[in-house]
Design a protein around this motif. Structure first.
Motif, PDB file in Angstrom:
ATOM      1  N   GLY A  84      49.831 -41.308  29.156  1.00  0.00           N
ATOM      2  CA  GLY A  84      48.872 -40.695  28.250  1.00  0.00           C
ATOM      3  C   GLY A  84      49.579 -40.139  27.034  1.00  0.00           C
ATOM      4  O   GLY A  84      50.756 -40.395  26.802  1.00  0.00           O
ATOM      5  N   ARG A  85      48.862 -39.337  26.281  1.00  0.00           N
ATOM      6  CA  ARG A  85      49.433 -38.782  25.058  1.00  0.00           C
ATOM      7  C   ARG A  85      50.492 -37.716  25.355  1.00  0.00           C
ATOM      8  O   ARG A  85      51.502 -37.641  24.674  1.00  0.00           O
ATOM      9  CB  ARG A  85      48.314 -38.186  24.211  1.00  0.00           C
ATOM     10  N   ASP A  86      50.246 -36.888  26.368  1.00  0.00           N
ATOM     11  CA  ASP A  86      51.173 -35.793  26.642  1.00  0.00           C
ATOM     12  C   ASP A  86      51.699 -35.784  28.085  1.00  0.00           C
ATOM     13  O   ASP A  86      52.258 -34.797  28.532  1.00  0.00           O
ATOM     14  CB  ASP A  86      50.526 -34.447  26.319  1.00  0.00           C
ATOM     15  N   GLY A  87      51.521 -36.867  28.804  1.00  0.00           N
ATOM     16  CA  GLY A  87      52.022 -36.937  30.175  1.00  0.00           C
ATOM     17  C   GLY A  87      51.700 -38.264  30.819  1.00  0.00           C
ATOM     18  O   GLY A  87      51.225 -39.191  30.170  1.00  0.00           O
ATOM     19  N   GLU A  88      51.978 -38.346  32.101  1.00  0.00           N
ATOM     20  CA  GLU A  88      51.737 -39.569  32.857  1.00  0.00           C
ATOM     21  C   GLU A  88      50.906 -39.273  34.101  1.00  0.00           C
ATOM     22  O   GLU A  88      50.985 -38.179  34.654  1.00  0.00           O
ATOM     23  CB  GLU A  88      53.066 -40.203  33.276  1.00  0.00           C
ATOM     24  N   VAL A  89      50.144 -40.262  34.508  1.00  0.00           N
ATOM     25  CA  VAL A  89      49.391 -40.189  35.759  1.00  0.00           C
ATOM     26  C   VAL A  89      50.051 -41.186  36.697  1.00  0.00           C
ATOM     27  O   VAL A  89      50.178 -42.366  36.385  1.00  0.00           O
ATOM     28  CB  VAL A  89      47.902 -40.544  35.552  1.00  0.00           C
ATOM     29  N   VAL A  90      50.488 -40.683  37.855  1.00  0.00           N
ATOM     30  CA  VAL A  90      51.213 -41.515  38.818  1.00  0.00           C
ATOM     31  C   VAL A  90      50.360 -41.665  40.071  1.00  0.00           C
ATOM     32  O   VAL A  90      49.877 -40.685  40.626  1.00  0.00           O
ATOM     33  CB  VAL A  90      52.570 -40.875  39.193  1.00  0.00           C
ATOM     34  N   ARG A  91      50.168 -42.909  40.500  1.00  0.00           N
ATOM     35  CA  ARG A  91      49.473 -43.187  41.748  1.00  0.00           C
ATOM     36  C   ARG A  91      50.520 -43.746  42.692  1.00  0.00           C
ATOM     37  O   ARG A  91      51.214 -44.710  42.366  1.00  0.00           O
ATOM     38  CB  ARG A  91      48.360 -44.213  41.503  1.00  0.00           C
ATOM     39  N   PHE A  92      50.674 -43.099  43.875  1.00  0.00           N
ATOM     40  CA  PHE A  92      51.724 -43.517  44.798  1.00  0.00           C
ATOM     41  C   PHE A  92      51.265 -43.410  46.245  1.00  0.00           C
ATOM     42  O   PHE A  92      50.291 -42.731  46.562  1.00  0.00           O
ATOM     43  CB  PHE A  92      53.003 -42.691  44.575  1.00  0.00           C
ATOM     44  N   LEU A  93      51.986 -44.112  47.105  1.00  0.00           N
ATOM     45  CA  LEU A  93      51.710 -44.150  48.536  1.00  0.00           C
ATOM     46  C   LEU A  93      52.794 -43.357  49.250  1.00  0.00           C
ATOM     47  O   LEU A  93      53.988 -43.590  49.042  1.00  0.00           O
ATOM     48  CB  LEU A  93      51.726 -45.602  49.011  1.00  0.00           C
ATOM     49  N   PHE A  94      52.372 -42.392  50.081  1.00  0.00           N
ATOM     50  CA  PHE A  94      53.317 -41.570  50.826  1.00  0.00           C
ATOM     51  C   PHE A  94      52.742 -41.323  52.209  1.00  0.00           C
ATOM     52  O   PHE A  94      51.648 -40.780  52.341  1.00  0.00           O
ATOM     53  CB  PHE A  94      53.562 -40.246  50.091  1.00  0.00           C
ATOM     54  N   ARG A  95      53.462 -41.769  53.229  1.00  0.00           N
ATOM     55  CA  ARG A  95      53.048 -41.624  54.632  1.00  0.00           C
ATOM     56  C   ARG A  95      51.632 -42.132  54.887  1.00  0.00           C
ATOM     57  O   ARG A  95      50.823 -41.479  55.524  1.00  0.00           O
ATOM     58  CB  ARG A  95      53.179 -40.178  55.073  1.00  0.00           C
ATOM     59  N   GLY A  96      51.346 -43.307  54.340  1.00  0.00           N
ATOM     60  CA  GLY A  96      50.071 -43.960  54.605  1.00  0.00           C
ATOM     61  C   GLY A  96      48.888 -43.457  53.791  1.00  0.00           C
ATOM     62  O   GLY A  96      47.770 -43.901  54.006  1.00  0.00           O
ATOM     63  N   ARG A  97      49.101 -42.525  52.881  1.00  0.00           N
ATOM     64  CA  ARG A  97      48.019 -42.004  52.045  1.00  0.00           C
ATOM     65  C   ARG A  97      48.340 -42.226  50.577  1.00  0.00           C
ATOM     66  O   ARG A  97      49.496 -42.168  50.175  1.00  0.00           O
ATOM     67  CB  ARG A  97      47.827 -40.502  52.288  1.00  0.00           C
ATOM     68  N   VAL A  98      47.307 -42.451  49.789  1.00  0.00           N
ATOM     69  CA  VAL A  98      47.471 -42.650  48.350  1.00  0.00           C
ATOM     70  C   VAL A  98      47.195 -41.330  47.638  1.00  0.00           C
ATOM     71  O   VAL A  98      46.206 -40.661  47.914  1.00  0.00           O
ATOM     72  CB  VAL A  98      46.508 -43.747  47.828  1.00  0.00           C
ATOM     73  N   TYR A  99      48.094 -40.976  46.727  1.00  0.00           N
ATOM     74  CA  TYR A  99      47.970 -39.745  45.947  1.00  0.00           C
ATOM     75  C   TYR A  99      47.955 -40.083  44.465  1.00  0.00           C
ATOM     76  O   TYR A  99      48.560 -41.061  44.039  1.00  0.00           O
ATOM     77  CB  TYR A  99      49.152 -38.814  46.214  1.00  0.00           C
ATOM     78  N   VAL A 100      47.272 -39.257  43.689  1.00  0.00           N
ATOM     79  CA  VAL A 100      47.252 -39.386  42.231  1.00  0.00           C
ATOM     80  C   VAL A 100      47.704 -38.050  41.658  1.00  0.00           C
ATOM     81  O   VAL A 100      47.137 -37.008  41.979  1.00  0.00           O
ATOM     82  CB  VAL A 100      45.844 -39.741  41.707  1.00  0.00           C
ATOM     83  N   VAL A 101      48.732 -38.083  40.822  1.00  0.00           N
ATOM     84  CA  VAL A 101      49.325 -36.862  40.289  1.00  0.00           C
ATOM     85  C   VAL A 101      49.419 -36.958  38.773  1.00  0.00           C
ATOM     86  O   VAL A 101      49.861 -37.974  38.241  1.00  0.00           O
ATOM     87  CB  VAL A 101      50.742 -36.649  40.870  1.00  0.00           C
TER      88      VAL A 101
END
Length: 66
Positions: free
Chosen positions: A27-44
């Motif tokens: 994005g303009r001032d940061g990033e959105v990360v989608r990742f898989l950790f221990r079988g669950r998907v997270y968005v940060v």
């Protein structure tokens, strides 16, 4: 091609910590990360960009979000 190799180390450090990065949206001032950790998907939402931090710092930010 150089940029791809630069960001590859972030992916490798994350994988060694058990995190599989699925997508990263810039994005303009940061990033959105989608990742898989221990079988669950997270968005940060990360303020700032990966290129401005060490791979280990990036992985720590992801772990704190979990």
């Amino acid at each position: 091609m150089v940029a791809l190799r630069k960001y590859q180390q972030y992916k490798e450090v994350a994988l060694s910590a058990g995190i599989k990065i699925l997508d990263i949206y810039r994005g303009r001032d940061g990033e959105v990360v989608r990742f898989l950790f221990r079988g669950r998907v997270y968005v940060v939402n990360i303020k700032g960009f990966r290129g401005n931090m060490k791979p280990e710092e990036f992985v720590e930010l992801l772990k704190k979000a979990v």
